[in-house]
Each structure stands twice: as C-alpha cells, then as structure tokens.
Design a protein around this motif. Structure first.
Motif, PDB file in Angstrom:
ATOM      1  N   UNK A 187       0.830  -1.216   0.000  1.00 28.11           N
ATOM      2  CA  UNK A 187       0.000   0.000   0.000  1.00 28.11           C
ATOM      3  C   UNK A 187       0.862   1.262   0.000  1.00 28.11           C
ATOM      4  N   UNK A 188       2.017   1.174  -0.638  1.00 29.67           N
ATOM      5  CA  UNK A 188       2.975   2.289  -0.635  1.00 29.67           C
ATOM      6  C   UNK A 188       2.381   3.587  -1.164  1.00 29.67           C
ATOM      7  N   UNK A 189       1.434   3.495  -2.099  1.00 33.35           N
ATOM      8  CA  UNK A 189       0.823   4.705  -2.652  1.00 33.35           C
ATOM      9  C   UNK A 189       0.098   5.508  -1.573  1.00 33.35           C
ATOM     10  N   UNK A 190      -0.287   4.888  -0.465  1.00 38.06           N
ATOM     11  CA  UNK A 190      -0.987   5.569   0.615  1.00 38.06           C
ATOM     12  C   UNK A 190      -0.041   6.342   1.533  1.00 38.06           C
ATOM     13  N   UNK A 191       1.242   6.029   1.498  1.00 41.90           N
ATOM     14  CA  UNK A 191       2.177   6.713   2.387  1.00 41.90           C
ATOM     15  C   UNK A 191       3.411   7.249   1.662  1.00 41.90           C
ATOM     16  N   UNK A 192       3.362   7.292   0.352  1.00 38.31           N
ATOM     17  CA  UNK A 192       4.521   7.755  -0.418  1.00 38.31           C
ATOM     18  C   UNK A 192       4.939   9.176  -0.041  1.00 38.31           C
ATOM     19  N   UNK A 243      19.305  14.658  -0.488  1.00 43.39           N
ATOM     20  CA  UNK A 243      18.890  15.674  -1.461  1.00 43.39           C
ATOM     21  C   UNK A 243      17.666  15.208  -2.259  1.00 43.39           C
ATOM     22  N   UNK A 244      16.855  16.160  -2.709  1.00 43.77           N
ATOM     23  CA  UNK A 244      15.593  15.861  -3.387  1.00 43.77           C
ATOM     24  C   UNK A 244      15.765  14.965  -4.611  1.00 43.77           C
ATOM     25  N   UNK A 245      16.814  15.196  -5.415  1.00 42.90           N
ATOM     26  CA  UNK A 245      16.990  14.371  -6.618  1.00 42.90           C
ATOM     27  C   UNK A 245      17.276  12.912  -6.257  1.00 42.90           C
ATOM     28  N   UNK A 246      18.039  12.680  -5.205  1.00 44.00           N
ATOM     29  CA  UNK A 246      18.316  11.312  -4.761  1.00 44.00           C
ATOM     30  C   UNK A 246      17.044  10.643  -4.227  1.00 44.00           C
ATOM     31  N   UNK A 247      16.224  11.415  -3.519  1.00 45.52           N
ATOM     32  CA  UNK A 247      14.984  10.870  -2.969  1.00 45.52           C
ATOM     33  C   UNK A 247      14.066  10.421  -4.096  1.00 45.52           C
ATOM     34  N   UNK A 248      13.895  11.262  -5.108  1.00 43.95           N
ATOM     35  CA  UNK A 248      12.994  10.914  -6.212  1.00 43.95           C
ATOM     36  C   UNK A 248      13.506   9.693  -6.976  1.00 43.95           C
ATOM     37  N   UNK A 249      14.822   9.610  -7.186  1.00 45.69           N
ATOM     38  CA  UNK A 249      15.398   8.461  -7.873  1.00 45.69           C
ATOM     39  C   UNK A 249      15.191   7.185  -7.051  1.00 45.69           C
ATOM     40  N   UNK A 250      15.400   7.281  -5.757  1.00 47.84           N
ATOM     41  CA  UNK A 250      15.213   6.132  -4.859  1.00 47.84           C
ATOM     42  C   UNK A 250      13.761   5.657  -4.887  1.00 47.84           C
ATOM     43  N   UNK A 251      12.817   6.580  -4.746  1.00 48.60           N
ATOM     44  CA  UNK A 251      11.402   6.203  -4.747  1.00 48.60           C
ATOM     45  C   UNK A 251      10.989   5.592  -6.086  1.00 48.60           C
ATOM     46  N   UNK A 252      11.497   6.146  -7.166  1.00 49.62           N
ATOM     47  CA  UNK A 252      11.201   5.605  -8.498  1.00 49.62           C
ATOM     48  C   UNK A 252      11.751   4.181  -8.632  1.00 49.62           C
ATOM     49  N   UNK A 253      13.000   3.986  -8.207  1.00 49.72           N
ATOM     50  CA  UNK A 253      13.641   2.670  -8.310  1.00 49.72           C
ATOM     51  C   UNK A 253      12.906   1.636  -7.460  1.00 49.72           C
ATOM     52  N   UNK A 254      12.479   2.015  -6.258  1.00 51.33           N
ATOM     53  CA  UNK A 254      11.744   1.099  -5.393  1.00 51.33           C
ATOM     54  C   UNK A 254      10.427   0.682  -6.053  1.00 51.33           C
ATOM     55  N   UNK A 255       9.729   1.647  -6.640  1.00 52.59           N
ATOM     56  CA  UNK A 255       8.451   1.347  -7.303  1.00 52.59           C
ATOM     57  C   UNK A 255       8.673   0.438  -8.510  1.00 52.59           C
ATOM     58  N   UNK A 256       9.689   0.750  -9.305  1.00 52.68           N
ATOM     59  CA  UNK A 256       9.969  -0.055 -10.501  1.00 52.68           C
ATOM     60  C   UNK A 256      10.378  -1.480 -10.134  1.00 52.68           C
ATOM     61  N   UNK A 257      11.061  -1.637  -9.021  1.00 56.83           N
ATOM     62  CA  UNK A 257      11.493  -2.962  -8.576  1.00 56.83           C
ATOM     63  C   UNK A 257      10.350  -3.727  -7.897  1.00 56.83           C
ATOM     64  N   UNK A 258       9.245  -3.039  -7.640  1.00 54.21           N
ATOM     65  CA  UNK A 258       8.111  -3.697  -7.009  1.00 54.21           C
ATOM     66  C   UNK A 258       8.313  -4.015  -5.542  1.00 54.21           C
ATOM     67  N   UNK A 259       9.180  -3.253  -4.882  1.00 56.06           N
ATOM     68  CA  UNK A 259       9.452  -3.488  -3.459  1.00 56.06           C
ATOM     69  C   UNK A 259       8.237  -3.037  -2.645  1.00 56.06           C
ATOM     70  N   UNK A 260       7.742  -3.936  -1.823  1.00 53.90           N
ATOM     71  CA  UNK A 260       6.589  -3.643  -0.976  1.00 53.90           C
ATOM     72  C   UNK A 260       7.034  -3.625   0.478  1.00 53.90           C
ATOM     73  N   UNK A 261       6.839  -2.477   1.115  1.00 58.33           N
ATOM     74  CA  UNK A 261       7.306  -2.274   2.478  1.00 58.33           C
ATOM     75  C   UNK A 261       6.156  -1.879   3.390  1.00 58.33           C
ATOM     76  N   UNK A 262       6.306  -2.129   4.683  1.00 53.69           N
ATOM     77  CA  UNK A 262       5.314  -1.643   5.644  1.00 53.69           C
ATOM     78  C   UNK A 262       5.644  -0.209   6.057  1.00 53.69           C
ATOM     79  N   UNK A 263       4.645   0.518   6.506  1.00 56.53           N
ATOM     80  CA  UNK A 263       4.836   1.841   7.120  1.00 56.53           C
ATOM     81  C   UNK A 263       4.348   1.697   8.555  1.00 56.53           C
ATOM     82  N   UNK A 264       5.218   2.026   9.502  1.00 56.31           N
ATOM     83  CA  UNK A 264       4.932   1.806  10.918  1.00 56.31           C
ATOM     84  C   UNK A 264       4.957   3.108  11.701  1.00 56.31           C
ATOM     85  N   UNK A 265       4.398   3.064  12.901  1.00 57.03           N
ATOM     86  CA  UNK A 265       4.408   4.223  13.787  1.00 57.03           C
ATOM     87  C   UNK A 265       4.526   3.773  15.229  1.00 57.03           C
TER      88      UNK A 265
END
Length: 166
Positions: free
Chosen positions: A93-98, A110-132
C-alpha cells in the motif's frame, strides 16, 4: 541533566539530518539494533522497514521496540523511546504513504536522490510496511540534555541524581 521540555523534544525529533537506532528482539531473545530514517509526524515516530528483514519479522512477532537518538554536540540531547510499533500500512500500500516516505527521506537526502530512490523502489516492485510508534502512554519517553551556559545547576556532575551517591 535536565529533561527536555515537550516543545524541545518535538523540535529535536523534527530536525533534519537525524537518524535513530531502532531495536527489536530476535526470536532467540537477542536484541537487534539497526539505524533508521524516521519522520516525527502527528505525535508519532513513523518509519518503514525492509521487506523480508529480521526487524520486520521481529515487529510482527513482538511489537515492543526501543528507539534511541542522540547528538554529540551541545546541547547533547538524548531521547530513549520504549513502545509498541503499530503497522499503519501493510506492504503493498505504498501509494498511501509515499508522501510521508518522501518527507522522511528529505530530512537526510537531497531531493533528486529521494525521487530516484522512490522511483527505483516502485519499478522494482518493493513492498514495504509503514509503521508508527505513538509517543503517548503507554510509551515510555525519556529525554535529557546538557546544561546550557549560565543555567542554574543543582549538582556539579552532569549526571541524573539517581547515579550519584547520596
């Protein structure tokens, strides 16, 4: 050493550039500590864990955790949190907490690294939990800092009273 006031604690947790050490208990009873990025948001510490990792398995089995934050420079603030990690969003459910993930990552990258990382994670299909971890009871939050210049001191040694002989 004085305890952080509530506003000092919140400011410290919200500052950019800060990482935390996150502790869980392995199934053999040994502690496991890892560094994590985190986001202080709505009175909670929020973060994600890698899928298929020991910390994620540990939280699933036993949600009791501890988080430690500190700094070496003055005012040498320290925070120890003991609480319960709750799953806010299950993997997939990464789209709910992206946006929260982006905010968290922008605190340390830096912002450019963050966007590249998020893009790569999505393309790789990595599914992670979001915790609190809620910072309200029953969570235990201990904090302290060194004395400020000119601040009244009630002891010569900057230790909590419990560590000094009476």
């Amino acid at each position: 050493m004085p305890k952080l006031k509530q506003h000092e604690l919140e400011e410290y947790l919200a500052e950019p550039g800060r990482y935390a050490r996150f502790a869980t208990v392995d199934d053999d009873g040994y502690p496991r500590v890892i560094p994590i990025s985190f986001l202080f948001h709505n009175g909670t510490i929020q973060f994600t864990l890698r899928p298929n990792s020991a910390p994620w398995s540990n939280v699933r089995r036993d949600p009791r955790i501890s988080i430690a934050l500190d700094e070496m420079e003055d005012p040498m603030r320290r925070v120890i949190i003991q609480g319960i990690a709750r799953v806010v969003h299950e993997p997939g459910s990464e789209d709910q907490w992206e946006d929260l993930h982006r905010q968290m990552l922008l605190k340390t990258r830096p912002a450019d690294e963050v966007e590249e990382y998020l893009r790569a994670m999505a393309e790789a299909g990595v599914e992670r939990p979001w915790l609190a971890v809620d910072l309200d009871a029953p969570t235990r939050v201990k904090s302290w800092r060194s004395f400020h210049a000119g601040e009244a001191r009630d002891r010569l040694v900057p230790y909590a009273q419990q560590y000094l002989k009476s």
